[in-house]
Design a protein around this motif. Sequence first.
Motif, PDB file in Angstrom:
ATOM      1  N   PHE A  62      25.614  22.840  29.065  1.00 46.52           N
ATOM      2  CA  PHE A  62      25.282  21.392  30.072  1.00 46.52           C
ATOM      3  C   PHE A  62      26.181  20.239  29.301  1.00 46.52           C
ATOM      4  O   PHE A  62      27.308  19.909  30.325  1.00 46.52           O
ATOM      5  CB  PHE A  62      24.045  20.261  29.088  1.00 46.52           C
ATOM      6  N   ALA A 117      20.114  15.511  32.399  1.00 45.52           N
ATOM      7  CA  ALA A 117      19.988  17.180  31.938  1.00 45.52           C
ATOM      8  C   ALA A 117      19.954  17.526  30.792  1.00 45.52           C
ATOM      9  O   ALA A 117      19.294  18.301  30.181  1.00 45.52           O
ATOM     10  CB  ALA A 117      20.850  18.167  33.217  1.00 45.52           C
ATOM     11  N   ALA A 144      20.652  24.379  37.961  1.00 51.00           N
ATOM     12  CA  ALA A 144      20.296  22.753  37.731  1.00 51.00           C
ATOM     13  C   ALA A 144      21.385  21.960  37.668  1.00 51.00           C
ATOM     14  O   ALA A 144      21.470  20.700  38.755  1.00 51.00           O
ATOM     15  CB  ALA A 144      20.347  22.214  36.131  1.00 51.00           C
TER      16      ALA A 144
END
Length: 311
Positions: A62, A117, A144
């Motif tokens: 991420f 996220a 995602a």
Amino acid sequence: MLSTGNSTPPTFFLTGVPGLEAFHIWVSIPFCCLCAIALLGNSTILYVVITDSSLHEPMYYFLSMLSTTDIGITISSLPTTLGVLWFNARIISLDACIVQMFFLHGFTLMESSVLLAMAFDRFVAICNPLRHAVILTNSRIIKAGVVIFVRMLIILMPLLLLLKGLSFCGPNMLSHSYCYHPDVIKCSCSSIKVNSICGLVALILTSGVDIPCILLSYVLIIKSTLSVASPEERQKAFGTCISHIGAVAIFYIPWVILALVHRFGHKAPPYIHTLRSNLHFLFPPVLNPIIYSVKTKQIRKAFCKPFPNTD
């Protein structure tokens, strides 16, 4: 003169720093330095995450997405800003404006989703650590990323398509050295009620959804940590969240302020818009790599690998 999509294509005039037009070359020096820091820092994080197998974890995946969006935001505004500061190239067409807004606003919307996220990742890692690897698998992280991109398209495309139906009256003076949606629609001669409503809806669907969800995740993290963890574990758990909290703060606070200034600050001096916009679009890409290299042990070690004598 009336300029519409059915006759002469409308053009817009970009603005540098109001009141400092004679010093644009000097203004470009700190701007270029900040852009270089942003591009170098975020590119280094991407390289480190890709090449260091110890960082192949959800948190750093991420983080690499965050660095990608920061690079995109920086590059999106760079050409027109340097054109204004170096060559006084202020004219831009509506189509070019729309293309720039797609990338500039698109990467901004995706960064908001990435921060959400990352908050979910911290929530799972702290509140349910035994299932963290099961819940956030590589395939789910990829999904995602796809959802983040599709969400951006769904929110942004109506705003940009509605611009083609507006009429514009010259001169169409923009408040920035790049195209910004609320700034562009203010130049229209026709009604912008629908555009303003869609812009407000887009703001609600992004920051209006993401910020409460991020706050909720941290409320649950605090509740879980205080109820079961020892003081040492609490400090460790909260320490892993410091970098993300900093990234959230430097992204959302200037963004919300910029949106409110454009929507309600009609009497604000022109330089206020310029400072707010630069604060939003430059500070997060510059500061995020610094925050994560200082506060995240693994990233800091990776940054220091080329310097073996560095403690």
